[in-house]
Design a protein around this motif. Structure first.
Motif, mmCIF file in Angstrom:
data_model
loop_
_atom_site.group_PDB
_atom_site.id
_atom_site.type_symbol
_atom_site.label_atom_id
_atom_site.label_comp_id
_atom_site.label_asym_id
_atom_site.label_seq_id
_atom_site.Cartn_x
_atom_site.Cartn_y
_atom_site.Cartn_z
ATOM 1 N N GLU A 1 0.859 -1.181 0.000
ATOM 2 C CA GLU A 1 0.000 0.000 0.000
ATOM 3 C C GLU A 1 0.893 1.228 0.000
ATOM 4 O O GLU A 1 1.944 1.249 0.641
ATOM 5 C CB GLU A 1 -0.884 0.051 1.260
ATOM 6 C CG GLU A 1 -1.925 -1.019 1.381
ATOM 7 C CD GLU A 1 -2.762 -0.831 2.638
ATOM 8 O OE1 GLU A 1 -3.598 0.108 2.676
ATOM 9 O OE2 GLU A 1 -2.572 -1.612 3.589
ATOM 10 N N GLY A 2 0.456 2.273 -0.707
ATOM 11 C CA GLY A 2 1.180 3.531 -0.664
ATOM 12 C C GLY A 2 1.707 3.955 -2.018
ATOM 13 O O GLY A 2 1.416 3.345 -3.056
ATOM 14 N N THR B 1 0.597 1.196 -5.064
ATOM 15 C CA THR B 1 0.031 0.023 -4.415
ATOM 16 C C THR B 1 0.037 -1.186 -5.344
ATOM 17 O O THR B 1 -0.460 -1.120 -6.466
ATOM 18 C CB THR B 1 -1.404 0.309 -3.950
ATOM 19 O OG1 THR B 1 -1.373 1.350 -2.959
ATOM 20 C CG2 THR B 1 -2.052 -0.932 -3.354
ATOM 21 N N GLY B 2 0.639 -2.274 -4.872
ATOM 22 C CA GLY B 2 0.686 -3.526 -5.632
ATOM 23 C C GLY B 2 1.821 -3.637 -6.612
ATOM 24 O O GLY B 2 2.026 -4.701 -7.194
ATOM 25 N N GLY B 3 2.593 -2.570 -6.804
ATOM 26 C CA GLY B 3 3.661 -2.570 -7.798
ATOM 27 C C GLY B 3 5.011 -2.944 -7.220
ATOM 28 O O GLY B 3 5.212 -3.014 -6.002
ATOM 29 N N VAL B 4 5.974 -3.177 -8.125
ATOM 30 C CA VAL B 4 7.326 -3.609 -7.764
ATOM 31 C C VAL B 4 8.340 -2.790 -8.545
ATOM 32 O O VAL B 4 8.148 -2.504 -9.729
ATOM 33 C CB VAL B 4 7.537 -5.100 -8.095
ATOM 34 C CG1 VAL B 4 8.987 -5.518 -7.872
ATOM 35 C CG2 VAL B 4 6.607 -5.975 -7.258
ATOM 36 N N GLN B 5 9.426 -2.434 -7.873
ATOM 37 C CA GLN B 5 10.598 -1.926 -8.597
ATOM 38 C C GLN B 5 11.758 -2.880 -8.351
ATOM 39 O O GLN B 5 12.068 -3.207 -7.195
ATOM 40 C CB GLN B 5 11.006 -0.537 -8.138
ATOM 41 C CG GLN B 5 12.183 -0.023 -8.975
ATOM 42 C CD GLN B 5 12.849 1.191 -8.375
ATOM 43 O OE1 GLN B 5 13.600 1.096 -7.421
ATOM 44 N NE2 GLN B 5 12.549 2.335 -8.930
ATOM 45 N N TRP B 6 12.350 -3.343 -9.453
ATOM 46 C CA TRP B 6 13.506 -4.245 -9.379
ATOM 47 C C TRP B 6 14.698 -3.470 -9.929
ATOM 48 O O TRP B 6 14.800 -3.254 -11.129
ATOM 49 C CB TRP B 6 13.253 -5.504 -10.196
ATOM 50 C CG TRP B 6 14.139 -6.662 -9.813
ATOM 51 C CD1 TRP B 6 15.483 -6.770 -10.020
ATOM 52 C CD2 TRP B 6 13.725 -7.858 -9.162
ATOM 53 N NE1 TRP B 6 15.934 -7.968 -9.545
ATOM 54 C CE2 TRP B 6 14.877 -8.660 -9.007
ATOM 55 C CE3 TRP B 6 12.493 -8.342 -8.685
ATOM 56 C CZ2 TRP B 6 14.826 -9.921 -8.397
ATOM 57 C CZ3 TRP B 6 12.457 -9.591 -8.090
ATOM 58 C CH2 TRP B 6 13.616 -10.360 -7.955
ATOM 59 N N MET B 7 15.575 -3.033 -9.040
ATOM 60 C CA MET B 7 16.696 -2.173 -9.434
ATOM 61 C C MET B 7 18.013 -2.925 -9.309
ATOM 62 O O MET B 7 18.298 -3.543 -8.284
ATOM 63 C CB MET B 7 16.749 -0.922 -8.558
ATOM 64 C CG MET B 7 17.819 0.073 -8.994
ATOM 65 S SD MET B 7 17.913 1.534 -7.930
ATOM 66 C CE MET B 7 18.873 0.885 -6.562
ATOM 67 N N THR B 8 18.800 -2.874 -10.374
ATOM 68 C CA THR B 8 20.153 -3.430 -10.360
ATOM 69 C C THR B 8 21.124 -2.285 -10.170
ATOM 70 O O THR B 8 21.292 -1.452 -11.063
ATOM 71 C CB THR B 8 20.450 -4.175 -11.677
ATOM 72 O OG1 THR B 8 19.499 -5.231 -11.840
ATOM 73 C CG2 THR B 8 21.850 -4.754 -11.663
ATOM 74 N N ALA B 9 21.746 -2.228 -8.994
ATOM 75 C CA ALA B 9 22.694 -1.144 -8.724
ATOM 76 C C ALA B 9 23.948 -1.301 -9.578
ATOM 77 O O ALA B 9 24.521 -0.324 -10.053
ATOM 78 C CB ALA B 9 23.056 -1.116 -7.247
ATOM 79 N N GLY B 10 24.381 -2.554 -9.768
ATOM 80 C CA GLY B 10 25.569 -2.784 -10.583
ATOM 81 C C GLY B 10 26.749 -1.953 -10.108
ATOM 82 O O GLY B 10 27.045 -1.878 -8.915
ATOM 83 N N ARG B 11 27.421 -1.295 -11.060
ATOM 84 C CA ARG B 11 28.652 -0.560 -10.723
ATOM 85 C C ARG B 11 28.390 0.677 -9.876
ATOM 86 O O ARG B 11 29.292 1.212 -9.253
ATOM 87 C CB ARG B 11 29.387 -0.144 -11.994
ATOM 88 C CG ARG B 11 28.694 0.965 -12.801
ATOM 89 C CD ARG B 11 29.581 1.456 -13.937
ATOM 90 N NE ARG B 11 30.911 1.791 -13.487
ATOM 91 C CZ ARG B 11 31.224 2.959 -12.922
ATOM 92 N NH1 ARG B 11 30.297 3.872 -12.720
ATOM 93 N NH2 ARG B 11 32.454 3.196 -12.556
#
Length: 284
Positions: free
Chosen positions: A71-72, A88-98
């Motif tokens: 939520e939010g 709400t309900g979403g996703v962030q998939w972050m690759t920090a890498g270098r």
């Protein structure tokens, strides 16, 4: 073979960012991890004083961060010019890498802010790859609704039953992660195949759940690390249960961590600090 409960890592109340209150299970201490998972935070509050200050700009190197909003509404911005809304309900998939410098700031001043942030290690050969991320909105995450009332969101990995095969939007990651959000009605059974080579854990955020064979009660707000086997078996209590299932291939590599930098050697950590202090993260 049914996987039983091996270890329970309780979520410990703490704060991060500019004072966001949360519970940290994995990663509460640097050695309390489950390869390749480095950290799991649960944030959940209806009080804006617990979250409104958010996570101002800060760096990462050498791993992936996954933010799942129950939520939010949070706004992500980074030094590469990327911007994304986590709703709400979403996703962030972050690759920090270098290296990436980013912020995650609440876009609300009232109401509930609930969700998880997970850190997943990258193999040595991928730690210096270019940074990037995927924003996946609620409507783009596949869901499974079963006749018994069970509801499963498939964020990463695959869900199969007799009638269908559902694959999550996160693909092509070397640790082959599984990320499910499972909602069980009262006294409902749940089974899910987990390949024996994966390390796996469960985190219960609502209701009550028993796990294993024989079934054993598992505590809420804790990382429930599963032992060896190839099948997760669980049963909800009288009030149902909501929980996440996380699994991935272990890397079996040395870990040296300094705050938001996770590398394989101390020399690589020193290089990360030097790069950050001298604005070398500013190059994609």
């Amino acid at each position: 073979m049914i996987r039983n409960i091996q270890t329970v890592i309780p979520g410990i109340a703490t704060s991060d960012g500019a004072g966001v209150k949360l519970r940290r299970s994995l990663g509460g201490q640097q050695q309390v991890r489950l390869d390749p998972f480095l950290m799991l935070d649960e944030f959940s509050s209806n009080d804006p004083n617990d979250y409104v200050a958010g996570f101002p700009p800060h760096p990462h190197r050498g791993f992936e961060t996954v933010t799942y909003m129950l939520e939010g509404h949070m706004l992500h911005e980074d030094h590469l010019g990327n911007q994304g809304h986590l709703k709400t309900g979403g996703v962030q998939w972050m690759t920090a890498g270098r290296g990436i410098i980013h912020s995650e700031m609440p876009q609300q001043v009232s109401g509930a802010m609930r969700g998880f942030q997970l850190w997943i290690n990258l193999p040595a050969k991928e730690k210096m790859k270019p940074a990037g991320y995927q924003d996946i909105q609620e409507e783009n995450i596949p869901k499974v609704s079963l006749e018994d009332g069970t509801y499963v969101k498939v964020i990463a990995g695959t869900y199969r039953d007799d009638n269908q095969t559902i694959t999550g939007p996160i693909q092509g990651i070397s640790t082959a992660p599984v990320f499910l959000d499972v909602h069980l009605p009262s006294n409902t059974d749940f089974e899910y195949p987990l390949a024996k080579e994966l390390n796996a854990f469960v985190y219960i955020y609502e209701g009550a759940l028993e796990i294993g064979s024989p079934l054993k009660a598992a505590p809420k707000q804790a990382a429930i690390v599963l032992d060896e086997g190839d099948q997760l078996k669980a049963k909800a209590g009288a009030d149902g249960a909501r929980f996440i299932v996380l699994a991935a291939l272990p890397l079996h590599e040395p870990i040296v961590q300094y705050g938001p930098f996770v590398m394989n050697t101390r020399a690589e950590i020193e290089q990360a600090i030097d790069d950050y202090q001298n604005n070398r993260f500013a190059v994609s």
